[in-house]
Design an enzyme around this catalytic site. Structure first.
Site, PDB file in Angstrom:
ATOM      1  N   HIS A  17       5.372  -3.567   5.109  1.00 29.70           N
ATOM      2  CA  HIS A  17       5.885  -3.905   6.457  1.00 29.70           C
ATOM      3  C   HIS A  17       6.846  -2.805   6.882  1.00 29.70           C
ATOM      4  CE1 HIS A  17       7.365  -7.075   9.489  1.00 29.70           C
ATOM      5  NE2 HIS A  17       7.877  -5.896   9.827  1.00 29.70           N
ATOM      6  N   HIS A  19       8.225  -0.160  10.292  1.00 35.55           N
ATOM      7  CA  HIS A  19       8.227   0.329  11.680  1.00 35.55           C
ATOM      8  C   HIS A  19       8.488   1.832  11.659  1.00 35.55           C
ATOM      9  CE1 HIS A  19       8.411  -3.753  13.440  1.00 35.55           C
ATOM     10  NE2 HIS A  19       9.054  -4.027  12.337  1.00 35.55           N
ATOM     11  N   LYS A 103      -1.008  -8.266  13.718  1.00 33.08           N
ATOM     12  CA  LYS A 103       0.350  -8.816  13.678  1.00 33.08           C
ATOM     13  C   LYS A 103       0.577  -9.799  14.820  1.00 33.08           C
ATOM     14  CE  LYS A 103       4.715  -9.220  12.573  1.00 33.08           C
ATOM     15  NZ  LYS A 103       5.749  -8.242  12.284  1.00 33.08           N
ATOM     16  N   HIS A 140       5.197 -12.893  12.306  1.00 30.99           N
ATOM     17  CA  HIS A 140       6.645 -12.979  12.509  1.00 30.99           C
ATOM     18  C   HIS A 140       6.934 -14.455  12.740  1.00 30.99           C
ATOM     19  CE1 HIS A 140      10.650 -11.411  13.946  1.00 30.99           C
ATOM     20  NE2 HIS A 140      10.689 -12.687  14.293  1.00 30.99           N
ATOM     21  N   HIS A 178       8.803 -10.832   6.241  1.00 33.16           N
ATOM     22  CA  HIS A 178      10.263 -10.944   6.108  1.00 33.16           C
ATOM     23  C   HIS A 178      10.740 -12.396   5.995  1.00 33.16           C
ATOM     24  CE1 HIS A 178       9.667 -11.427  10.381  1.00 33.16           C
ATOM     25  NE2 HIS A 178       9.596 -10.154  10.635  1.00 33.16           N
ATOM     26  N   ASP A 252      10.446  -3.908   6.278  1.00 31.97           N
ATOM     27  CA  ASP A 252      10.778  -4.107   7.689  1.00 31.97           C
ATOM     28  C   ASP A 252      11.797  -3.069   8.137  1.00 31.97           C
ATOM     29  OD1 ASP A 252      10.561  -5.162  10.207  1.00 31.97           O
ATOM     30  OD2 ASP A 252      11.892  -6.863   9.844  1.00 31.97           O
TER      31      ASP A 252
HETATM   32  O1  DOR Z   1      14.964  -6.752  13.084  1.00 30.04           O
HETATM   33  C1  DOR Z   1      13.824  -6.520  13.475  1.00 30.04           C
HETATM   34  N1  DOR Z   1      13.484  -5.326  14.012  1.00 30.04           N
HETATM   35  N2  DOR Z   1      12.923  -7.484  13.379  1.00 30.04           N
HETATM   36  C2  DOR Z   1      11.716  -7.361  13.924  1.00 30.04           C
HETATM   37  O2  DOR Z   1      10.961  -8.293  13.826  1.00 30.04           O
HETATM   38  C3  DOR Z   1      11.340  -6.144  14.673  1.00 30.04           C
HETATM   39  C4  DOR Z   1      12.133  -4.996  14.256  1.00 30.04           C
HETATM   40  C5  DOR Z   1      12.019  -3.826  15.215  1.00 30.04           C
HETATM   41  O3  DOR Z   1      10.911  -3.457  15.599  1.00 30.04           O
HETATM   42  O4  DOR Z   1      13.063  -3.263  15.575  1.00 30.04           O
HETATM   43 ZN    ZN Z   2       9.121  -5.893  11.469  1.00 27.32          ZN
END
Ligand code: DOR
Ligand code: ZN
Length: 361
Positions: A17, A19, A103, A140, A178, A252
């Site tokens: 997971h 980003h 997702k 999520h 998460h 995450d």
């Molecule tokens: O804290 C988070 N940031 N939770 C999420 O689900 C998305 C992520 C983000 O993309 O910044």
């Molecule tokens: Zn995330």
């Protein structure tokens, strides 16, 4: 002083997971993950979101182009679930060989979730197509109902929505992303082997007290789902270190510029990528379960996603080092999780421990 434990050698891990963002932000962060992890499930919550296989292919190519020259990191792509996602696109995803999950963001639940699902029932045709095609659903798991207390959003989501999805689509493989609560751990354990969960370093390391440490508001540990009570954290650590194949590593890691975090409307997300494996090692060591780290970090994830395990190794050595106070992030900076603090473990790619000077030198 107790002697340093021997270096720990484990199969190379993956991050299930992650980003990475896009453009200059992507170029600033991708190397931190590629330093240690062989692969990562890359989240699709860009602006606009990644909703087609063609868009996922183009994004994958941008990720690969942004990698440091000698990195051999493989991005595992995802699509963003919308109420109109067609069965044909889901079949294209399955056939692509590079899209590995879809997702589900409840609309309004978190960063760039505006295009998400307003009522899960509206996405049932897509879930049915995913079940048929064998495509993994990443969830999520939070309700967005403003009447629900923010600390109860995961539990209520499971009760109102997720349990229904699991019952209705018994063959659908689901990763509850998460996980933050004891209720979530109990739910995942009670489901069959097609339901698993990822656990982040911040939810394993911190309770919600950390958000207000020393009487200050601490934006760099603010993420969604928000940190929970200590009893929940303990349940997460027990799950992660249990050896159960249902629980695996998903950071995450969610980069936001320093100014977007230290802000009157601060963004949610912890940037853990630069020290992710080291942070997990700290958690596992604290629980007396370093022998379970390899399963969690390197075995359970590929087994669930039906991908081959990695063949290379990483070495974790006991070596104090300080996390940088901030790092470059395009034309601004980013504050990594544990900035300025000392970490005990250091991970390196390969089987050999990093050089450690003999005591006294
Ligand atoms: O804290 C988070 N940031 N939770 C999420 O689900 C998305 C992520 C983000 O993309 O910044
Ligand atoms: Zn995330």
């Amino acid at each position: 002083m107790p002697a340093n434990p021997a270096p720990l050698r484990i199969l190379q891990p993956d991050d299930w997971h992650l980003h990475l963002r896009d453009g200059a932000s992507l170029a600033a962060v991708v190397g931190a993950t590629a330093r240690i992890f062989a692969r990562a499930i890359v989240m699709p919550n860009l602006k606009p979101p990644v909703t087609t296989v063609a868009a996922a292919r183009a994004y994958r190519d941008r990720i690969v182009a942004a990698l440091p020259p000698d990195a051999s990191f493989v991005p595992l792509m995802t699509l963003y679930l919308t109420e109109t996602l067609a069965a044909a696109e889901i079949e294209r995803a399955r056939d692509s060989g590079f899209v590995h999950a879809i997702k589900y963001y409840p609309a309004g639940a978190t960063t760039n979730s505006e295009s998400g699902v307003t009522a899960i029932e509206r996405a049932y045709p897509a879930l049915e197509a995913m079940e048929r095609a064998g495509v993994v659903l990443c969830v999520h798991g939070e309700v967005t109902d403003p009447d629900v207390d923010v600390f109860d959003r995961e539990r209520v989501f499971i009760e109102r929505h997720l349990s229904g999805v699991v019952a209705r689509f018994p063959e659908l493989r689901i990763v509850v992303e998460h996980l933050t609560t004891r209720d979530g751990v109990d739910f995942v354990r009670a489901c069959g082997p097609h339901v698993a969960a990822t656990l982040t370093p911040q939810h394993l390391l911190y309770s919600r007290n950390a958000l207000f440490g020393g009487g200050f508001l601490r934006p760099h540990v603010y993420c969604l789902p928000v940190l929970k009570r200590e009893t929940h954290r303990q349940a997460l650590v027990a799950a992660a270190t249990s050896g159960s194949p249902k629980f695996f590593l998903g950071t995450d890691s969610a980069p936001h510029a320093r100014g977007a975090k230290e802000n009157a409307c601060g963004c949610a997300g912890c940037y853990s990528a630069p020290s992710a494996l080291e942070l997990y090692a700290e958690v596992f060591e604290g629980a007396g379960a370093l022998d379970k780290l390899e399963g969690f970090a390197s075995l359970h994830g590929p087994d669930f996603y039906r991908l081959p395990r990695n063949t290379g190794h990483v070495t974790l050595s006991r070596r104090d080092h300080v996390v940088p106070a901030e790092l470059p992030f395009g034309d601004t900076t980013i504050v990594p999780l544990r900035a300025g603090e000392t970490l005990r473990w250091q991970a390196t790619l390969g089987s050999d421990p990093i050089f450690q000077p003999p005591p006294g030198n």
